[in-house]
Design a protein around this motif. Structure first.
Motif, PDB file in Angstrom:
ATOM      1  N   CYS A  48       0.864  -1.175   0.000  1.00 51.70           N
ATOM      2  CA  CYS A  48       0.000   0.000   0.000  1.00 51.70           C
ATOM      3  C   CYS A  48       0.901   1.226   0.000  1.00 51.70           C
ATOM      4  O   CYS A  48       1.539   1.523   1.023  1.00 51.70           O
ATOM      5  CB  CYS A  48      -0.866   0.045   1.255  1.00 51.70           C
ATOM      6  SG  CYS A  48      -1.870  -1.417   1.472  1.00 51.70           S
TER       7      CYS A  48
ATOM      8  N   ASP B  18       0.369   4.291   0.346  1.00 44.68           N
ATOM      9  CA  ASP B  18       0.067   5.278   1.395  1.00 44.68           C
ATOM     10  C   ASP B  18       0.542   4.831   2.775  1.00 44.68           C
ATOM     11  O   ASP B  18       0.566   5.608   3.711  1.00 44.68           O
ATOM     12  CB  ASP B  18      -1.443   5.552   1.430  1.00 44.68           C
ATOM     13  CG  ASP B  18      -2.233   4.264   1.595  1.00 44.68           C
ATOM     14  OD1 ASP B  18      -2.077   3.349   0.752  1.00 44.68           O
ATOM     15  OD2 ASP B  18      -2.980   4.146   2.591  1.00 44.68           O
ATOM     16  N   ARG B  19       0.918   3.574   2.915  1.00 42.18           N
ATOM     17  CA  ARG B  19       1.382   3.102   4.224  1.00 42.18           C
ATOM     18  C   ARG B  19       2.913   3.077   4.326  1.00 42.18           C
ATOM     19  O   ARG B  19       3.455   2.755   5.370  1.00 42.18           O
ATOM     20  CB  ARG B  19       0.848   1.705   4.508  1.00 42.18           C
ATOM     21  CG  ARG B  19      -0.656   1.677   4.711  1.00 42.18           C
ATOM     22  CD  ARG B  19      -1.127   0.267   5.021  1.00 42.18           C
ATOM     23  NE  ARG B  19      -2.577   0.226   5.128  1.00 42.18           N
ATOM     24  CZ  ARG B  19      -3.288  -0.895   5.236  1.00 42.18           C
ATOM     25  NH1 ARG B  19      -2.659  -2.070   5.252  1.00 42.18           N
ATOM     26  NH2 ARG B  19      -4.600  -0.853   5.327  1.00 42.18           N
TER      27      ARG B  19
ATOM     28  N   LYS C 247       6.413   4.493   4.914  1.00 38.63           N
ATOM     29  CA  LYS C 247       6.809   5.654   5.726  1.00 38.63           C
ATOM     30  C   LYS C 247       8.257   6.089   5.510  1.00 38.63           C
ATOM     31  O   LYS C 247       8.611   7.213   5.815  1.00 38.63           O
ATOM     32  CB  LYS C 247       6.624   5.325   7.208  1.00 38.63           C
ATOM     33  CG  LYS C 247       5.185   5.003   7.576  1.00 38.63           C
ATOM     34  CD  LYS C 247       4.986   5.135   9.089  1.00 38.63           C
ATOM     35  CE  LYS C 247       3.631   4.598   9.526  1.00 38.63           C
ATOM     36  NZ  LYS C 247       3.627   3.112   9.625  1.00 38.63           N
TER      37      LYS C 247
END
Ligand code: RM4
Ligand code: NI
Length: 288
Positions: free
Chosen positions: A90, A92-93, A95
Motif C-alpha cells: 500500500c 500510502d502506508r 513511511k
C-alpha cells in the motif's frame, strides 16, 4: 451492471499498519479480472500462463516481472504449473523517506511499462530478499513492520538493478542461456526463429536447451513462440485497423492463410471473427 471485482486491503493485510505482504502463488490458479486497493509486484518463477493486463494479453513464464498498480485490471488464464510470488503493498502506508518512484515504474507515472524481465541471477538475488521479507511480514508488530518496509526497499532496488526490458538487444553477457533464449524469442515475433542458429551462436547443445526450456516453463520452445505470436496478433487485431495479412506478417507468418489456420486452431475462431467479437466489446471471448 456490476463493475470489476475489487480486492480489498483488509482481506490481504493483517492490520492497517502493515504496508507490505508476500503472497506465494504455488501455483497461481486461473483468476478472474480484478482491480485492487493496493499495488503488486509479480515475479514469475516457473510454468506458464496467460496474463491479461489492461486488456493486453501477455504469455508469461519464468523470469517475467510485472508492476501492477491498484487501478490496473488483470486476470490469469490458461495456467499451466504457473508459480509466482505476489508482493503486495500500500503506497500510502510506506513511511521511509525513499524515492519509491525511481525504482517502481508506475508509482507516479500514468503510462508505465508494466512488463520486465529478470535474469536468473537477478531472480536469485530477489528471492533471498523476498524470503526475509516474507518472514517479517508475517509478524505484524511495529519493529517487524519497519523491517519489512526496509526489506521491501531493498527488494525494489535490487530488482531495479537487474531487470531489463524485453526488447533490450543489449542482453548482459553473463545472463544465462535460458534467459537469453526467452528474450530472443520475444524479440523475434516478426521473423522466423532458428534454434539451430541460436545454439551455434551461443555454442550450446540444442537438445539440452530444449530440455531445459521444457523443464522450466512446462512447454516446448515452439509452443511458446506460437503463443507469443498469436498473443501479439490478438493485440493487433483488437487495437489496430490493420489488415489481417499485415498482422500475419508482423507476427512472423509469411502466409496469411496459414496464419488463419493456426489462429483458428488455437483460438477456436478465425482472426476476422475474433476481431469482430472483441471490437463489439464481448470481453469474455477467449485468449489462448
Ligand atoms: C491472486 C492474484 C491476484 C492478486 C490476488 C491478491 O491470486 O495473484 O493478482 O491480486 O491474488
Ligand atoms: Ni491482482
Amino acid at each position: 451492471m456490476s463493475g470489476p471485482l475489487i480486492l480489498r486491503k483488509n482481506a490481504f493485510f493483517t492490520s492497517e499498519n502493515q504496508a507490505v505482504a508476500v503472497l506465494d502463488r504455488y501455483p497461481q490458479h486461473a483468476f478472474a479480472e480484478h482491480i485492487h486497493e493496493f499495488c503488486e509486484l509479480v515475479l514469475v518463477w516457473r510454468g506458464n500462463g496467460l496474463h491479461v493486463l489492461n486488456d493486453r494479453p501477455y504469455r508469461i513464464t519464468r523470469g517475467d516481472l510485472f508492476y501492477i498498480r491498484a487501478e490496473d485490471k488483470h486476470s490469469y488464464a490458461s495456467v499451466n504449473d504457473l508459480v509466482l510470488q505476489n508482493i503486495i503493498y500500500c503506497p500510502d502506508r510506506l513511511k521511509l523517506n525513499i524515492d519509491w518512484a525511481t525504482y517502481i515504474p508506475g508509482f507516479n507515472d500514468t503510462h508505465p511499462i508494466p512488463r520486465w524481465r529478470l535474469s536468473s541471477s537477478g531472480m536469485t538475488n530477489a528471492r533471498q530478499v523476498i524470503t526475509q521479507l516474507e518472514h517479517e511480514a508475517l509478524k505484524d508488530d511495529p519493529i517487524s513492520n519497519k523491517m519489512a518496509e526496509l526489506l521491501f526497499a531493498q527488494l525494489v532496488i535490487t530488482i531495479a538493478r537487474c531487470r531489463h526490458l524485453i526488447d533490450n538487444k543489449d542482453v548482459n553477457e553473463q545472463e544465462m542461456l535460458l534467459d537469453k533464449l526467452i528474450t530472443t524469442l520475444a524479440s523475434s515475433l516478426a521473423s522466423s526463429f532458428v534454434l539451430e542458429a541460436f545454439c551455434s551462436q551461443q555454442q550450446c547443445s540444442e537438445r539440452v536447451l530444449r530440455q531445459q526450456f521444457r523443464d522450466q516453463t512446462g512447454m516446448t520452445i515452439n509452443q511458446y513462440l506460437r503463443q507469443l505470436r498469436i498473443c501479439h496478433a490478438q493485440y493487433l487485431l483488437q487495437h489496430t485497423r490493420q489488415m489481417v495479412s499485415d498482422i500475419a506478417m508482423q507476427c512472423g507468418f509469411e502466409d496469411s492463410n496459414y496464419f488463419s489456420v493456426v489462429f483458428s486452431r488455437e483460438v477456436g475462431m478465425t482472426p476476422v471473427q475474433w476481431r469482430a467479437l472483441r471490437q463489439n466489446g464481448k470481453k469474455n471471448e477467449r485468449y489462448i
